[in-house]
Scaffold this active site. Structure first.
Site, short mmCIF file in Angstrom:
data_model
loop_
_atom_site.label_atom_id
_atom_site.label_comp_id
_atom_site.label_asym_id
_atom_site.label_seq_id
_atom_site.Cartn_x
_atom_site.Cartn_y
_atom_site.Cartn_z
N GLU A 46 0.80 -1.22 0.00
CA GLU A 46 0.00 0.00 0.00
C GLU A 46 0.84 1.28 0.00
OE1 GLU A 46 -3.00 0.57 3.04
OE2 GLU A 46 -3.71 2.32 1.96
N ASP A 66 -0.55 -5.10 3.15
CA ASP A 66 -1.13 -3.92 3.81
C ASP A 66 -0.54 -3.91 5.23
OD1 ASP A 66 -2.58 -1.84 4.81
OD2 ASP A 66 -4.49 -2.52 3.97
N ILE A 99 -0.67 -1.78 7.81
CA ILE A 99 -1.72 -1.57 8.83
C ILE A 99 -3.02 -1.37 8.06
CG2 ILE A 99 -2.61 -0.16 10.72
CD1 ILE A 99 0.19 0.72 11.40
N ASP A 100 -3.90 -2.33 8.16
CA ASP A 100 -5.24 -2.14 7.62
C ASP A 100 -6.08 -1.64 8.80
OD1 ASP A 100 -7.32 -2.30 5.69
OD2 ASP A 100 -8.06 -4.06 6.76
N THR A 136 -5.83 2.06 9.38
CA THR A 136 -4.92 3.14 9.80
C THR A 136 -5.65 4.23 10.59
OG1 THR A 136 -3.44 2.74 7.97
CG2 THR A 136 -3.33 4.92 8.94
N ASP A 173 -5.98 -4.79 0.49
CA ASP A 173 -6.99 -4.88 1.55
C ASP A 173 -7.58 -6.30 1.63
OD1 ASP A 173 -7.13 -2.04 2.17
OD2 ASP A 173 -8.28 -1.75 0.34
C1 IPD Z 1 -9.05 0.90 4.79
C2 IPD Z 1 -9.81 0.01 5.74
C3 IPD Z 1 -11.27 0.43 5.85
C4 IPD Z 1 -11.93 0.48 4.49
C5 IPD Z 1 -11.13 1.38 3.57
C6 IPD Z 1 -9.70 0.83 3.45
P1 IPD Z 1 -6.47 1.34 5.38
O1 IPD Z 1 -7.70 0.51 4.69
O2 IPD Z 1 -9.75 -1.33 5.33
O3 IPD Z 1 -12.02 -0.46 6.62
O4 IPD Z 1 -13.23 0.98 4.64
O5 IPD Z 1 -11.72 1.45 2.32
O6 IPD Z 1 -8.97 1.56 2.52
O7 IPD Z 1 -6.33 2.60 4.62
O8 IPD Z 1 -6.80 1.54 6.79
O9 IPD Z 1 -5.33 0.42 5.12
CA CA Z 2 -6.28 -1.29 3.92
CA CA Z 3 -3.14 0.38 5.19
#
Ligand code: IPD
Ligand code: CA
Ligand code: CA
Length: 256
Positions: free
Chosen positions: A66, A82, A84-85, A87, A210
């Protein structure tokens, strides 16, 4: 494949430790696009750690991550990362985020790992070998109707400017089910469906990092995944419906 998997398991634990050490500490937050797409120094540090370990052992492997984008090498070996999913959650010390790592060979995801550092939970799946949580097999829920279901969803970063912001779906499904949660980490949301903590999930405009690991984990746990038309899903699609299978048709009818 065994060595590659073992490396992934080692590296996700290292990243998880780094993230946990920085949880609740002051961290540097910056904006990528708009006012809700954040990145912290810890996202970048965790991603750098993961990539460094992978390329020190497999320099010829390709990586889509990412924060640093595409590292184009041999397309036969492809990683999706990813760091940190969730963030936004992490930046606020809201304890719901994870690290997601998947590995694909010839375009087909072979294994996926998702680590929730707060719960200390590691979700894993190897293709055709089932899905596990901390080494124990998991499977989707047995809920048969939408009316009795608990669902999860999320909203895209362009929610303030795009008509495709999922708000109508959220309202409709809140009334059609026992409830809809918005937890804020798509990869972990998929694991919650895979382990029967909720029955269905949908979202728009996600990216391959993701979903690459979570999709395999859910499929291997017996779940069903399609796009909003009920067609075969691939991780580059921008609509996903992921359920326990039983409620899939009913959920499809509600989504636009
Ligand atoms: C996000 C998270 C969130 C989702 C967003 C993603 P990130 O990823 O998974 O739940 O609703 O569309 O982009 O930016 O925290 O890695
Ligand atoms: Ca993510
Ligand atoms: Ca992320």
């Amino acid at each position: 494949m065994k060595n590659i998997y073992n490396l992934a398991e080692e590296v996700i634990e290292k990243a998880s430790k780094l993230i946990l050490q920085n949880h609740k500490k002051i961290r540097k937050i910056s904006y990528k696009t708009g006012d809700s797409n954040l990145v912290t120094n810890v996202d970048k540090e965790a991603e750098a750690l993961i990539i460094k370990e992978i390329i020190s052992r497999y320099p010829e492997h390709s990586i889509i991550a990412e924060e640093s984008g595409l590292r184009k090498r041999n397309p036969k070996h492809q990683w999706f990362i990813d760091p940190i999913d969730g963030t936004t959650n992490f930046a606020h010390s809201y304890p719901f985020f994870c690290t997601s790592i998947a590995y694909a060979e010839n375009g087909i995801v072979q294994f996926g790992l998702i680590k929730d550092p707060i719960a200390g939970d590691l979700y894993t799946a190897k293709r055709n070998k089932g899905a596990k949580l901390n080494g124990r097999k998991i499977s989707v829920s047995k809920t048969k109707t939408l009316r009795e279901s608990l669902l999860i969803t999320g909203f895209p970063y362009d929610k303030k400017t795009s008509r495709l912001n999922n708000l109508k779906n959220f309202c409709n499904l809140t009334l059609a089910t026992r409830g809809v949660r918005r937890d804020g980490a798509a990869a972990l949301d998929l694991c919650f469906i895979a382990s029967g903590k909720a029955d269905g999930y949908w979202e728009l405009k996600l990216s391959p990092w993701d979903v690459a690991a979570g999709v395999l984990i859910l499929e291997e746990a017996g779940g069903k995944i399609t796009d909003f038309k009920g067609q075969k899903y691939n991780i580059f699609d921008n609509q996903i419906i992921a359920t326990n299978g039983f409620i899939h048709k009913e959920l499809l009818k509600h989504l636009k």
